[in-house]
Design a protein around this motif. Structure first.
Motif, short mmCIF file in Angstrom:
data_model
loop_
_atom_site.label_atom_id
_atom_site.label_comp_id
_atom_site.label_asym_id
_atom_site.label_seq_id
_atom_site.Cartn_x
_atom_site.Cartn_y
_atom_site.Cartn_z
N THR A 54 80.27 62.25 36.37
CA THR A 54 79.99 62.25 38.08
C THR A 54 80.49 61.11 38.76
O THR A 54 80.57 61.23 39.96
N GLY A 55 81.06 60.11 37.97
CA GLY A 55 81.19 58.84 38.70
C GLY A 55 82.84 58.88 38.62
O GLY A 55 83.24 57.66 39.27
N VAL A 56 83.67 59.93 38.59
CA VAL A 56 85.02 59.77 38.48
C VAL A 56 85.45 59.83 40.06
O VAL A 56 84.75 60.43 41.18
N ALA A 137 79.36 52.91 30.75
CA ALA A 137 79.40 51.72 30.25
C ALA A 137 78.16 50.63 30.55
O ALA A 137 77.65 49.94 29.80
N LEU A 138 77.90 50.86 31.84
CA LEU A 138 76.68 50.06 32.34
C LEU A 138 75.41 50.29 31.61
O LEU A 138 74.74 49.18 31.30
N PRO A 139 75.01 51.58 31.60
CA PRO A 139 73.65 51.68 30.93
C PRO A 139 74.00 51.20 29.59
O PRO A 139 72.79 50.78 28.84
N LEU A 140 74.86 51.49 28.92
CA LEU A 140 75.00 51.29 27.48
C LEU A 140 75.00 49.59 27.35
O LEU A 140 74.46 49.17 26.43
N PHE A 167 83.06 54.85 48.44
CA PHE A 167 82.27 55.59 49.48
C PHE A 167 81.09 55.15 49.56
O PHE A 167 80.08 56.14 49.80
N GLY A 168 80.67 53.97 49.42
CA GLY A 168 79.23 53.24 49.63
C GLY A 168 78.46 53.46 48.23
O GLY A 168 77.25 53.08 48.32
N ALA A 169 78.98 54.19 47.36
CA ALA A 169 78.31 54.67 45.90
C ALA A 169 78.30 53.13 45.22
O ALA A 169 79.33 52.59 44.95
N ASP A 170 77.14 52.68 44.50
CA ASP A 170 77.08 51.30 43.79
C ASP A 170 77.69 51.71 42.48
O ASP A 170 77.97 50.86 41.43
N TYR A 171 77.55 53.09 41.77
CA TYR A 171 77.59 53.28 40.54
C TYR A 171 78.77 54.15 40.47
O TYR A 171 78.40 55.41 40.77
N THR A 172 79.91 53.90 40.00
CA THR A 172 81.14 54.77 39.58
C THR A 172 81.62 54.33 38.31
O THR A 172 81.50 53.20 38.01
N HIS A 173 82.96 55.12 38.29
CA HIS A 173 83.67 54.65 37.08
C HIS A 173 84.49 53.22 37.32
O HIS A 173 85.12 52.98 36.35
N GLY A 174 84.63 53.09 38.58
CA GLY A 174 85.37 51.90 38.87
C GLY A 174 84.22 50.56 39.27
O GLY A 174 84.84 49.63 39.39
N THR A 175 83.05 50.63 38.91
CA THR A 175 82.43 49.76 39.25
C THR A 175 81.32 49.06 38.24
O THR A 175 80.59 48.10 38.56
#
Length: 325
Positions: A54-56, A137-140, A167-175
């Motif tokens: 969902t974070g892509v 990776a973040l929760p891991l 797009f204002g999202a803090d949690y994505t695969h780029g962050t």
């Protein structure tokens, strides 16, 4: 042991389905045809899938990565000559199945991933995770930090993944690694990106990345350094810190990993990646993930096979460490 599933049994460890009895293309598609966690009474290493994407930000499909990597791992054999170790005989490796991560709520998915990883770590087992996109990776890392404290992350990727928001999202695969640094999860004097390449958003990206605690081995440096030089840089950077390895499969050139969400030209070869991973022998490796395998864009299992072999080398590093104790 189920008489219908003959397995190798070495040093008290239940291993792979015996390929001399059951052809490799048959049987349950666990990772490397290893036993499920519920088939053994203990586990030294748990291979866990996280079918979440969902974070892509570009191509979706990494939610199908864990099953694709497992299917691509059928040809992995018991002995690794490159590291002179039998990773499934030296330790009990199991397939722990998949985490059920909510595809409609990133925050809820992160919580589920963290709690599931924590349950594995509470048993004393090491964790190798198959993604899924890099958001996981973040929760891991949150779960790893609760056990080990500040962590030296060695991040294989074409991209920094230390951007602030999409797009204002803090949690994505780029962050994930910006959030990890902000949350104090990282040993900021010991983290390293390997394989970075391609265009960036601004000239500030690299400076901000350094402020978050990362040094970089760019993909363009591989020709000059070779795998031994990259390994030397990595080992000097991490020292004796607890080390977590995070592999975005797009660290490989699209010729070697077409099945991924954000491909970039000019990447590593499979041989180069595997050679660098073998250099983690003797490092304090506490866990790893392999992410961003998107099988819809793969063909002939090229990407899945590369990911499966990367996992195999990491499992071999853990086996060597266990044998040395």
């Amino acid at each position: 042991m189920d008489e219908q599933t003959p397995r190798l049994h070495v040093n008290g460890n239940l291993g792979q389905v015996d390929a001399t009895v059951v052809p490799r293309y048959g049987g349950a598609p666990t990772f490397a045809r290893l036993p499920r966690w519920d088939e053994v009474d203990r586990a030294d290493v748990v291979v866990l899938g996280v079918p979440f994407d969902t974070g892509v930000s570009y191509r979706p499909g990494a939610r199908f990565g864990p099953s694709h990597i497992r299917e691509s791992s059928r040809l992995l054999r018991p002995y690794n000559p490159a590291q002179d170790v039998s990773p499934f005989a030296a330790q009990q490796v199991v397939d722990g199945g998949d985490i059920a991560a909510n595809p409609f709520s990133i925050e809820e998915a992160l919580a589920s991933i963290q709690s599931s990883a924590a349950r594995v770590l509470e048993t004393g087992a090491s964790l190798l995770t198959l993604g899924g996109d890099h958001t996981i990776a973040l929760p891991l890392l949150r779960a790893m930090h609760a056990v080990h404290g500040p962590i030296a992350v060695v991040h294989f990727d074409a991209h920094l993944d230390t951007w602030d928001t999409y797009f204002g999202a803090d949690y994505t695969h780029g962050t994930p690694f910006r959030r990890a640094s902000e949350e104090g999860l990282l040993a900021t004097d010991s983290c390293l990106h390997i394989g970075i390449r391609g265009p960036l958003y601004t000239t500030d990206d690299l400076d901000q990345d350094g402020d978050l605690g990362f040094q970089i081995v760019h993909s363009t440096e591989m020709d000059a350094l070779g795998a031994p030089g990259v390994i030397e840089r990595m080992r000097a950077r991490v020292g004796d810190r607890p080390v977590y390895v995070s592999i975005d499969i797009d660290v490989l050139d699209p010729a070697f990993a077409p099945g991924t969400g954000t491909p970039e030209a000019g990447g590593f070869t499979s041989r180069e990646l595997l050679a660098v991973l073998r250099g983690f022998a003797g490092v304090n490796l506490i866990g790893a993930d392999i992410v961003e395998v998107a099988p819809a864009y793969d063909h002939a299992q090229i990407t899945g096979i590369a990911a499966a072999h990367a996992a195999y080398e990491l499992l071999s590093v853990l086996a060597r460490a266990r044998s040395a104790r």
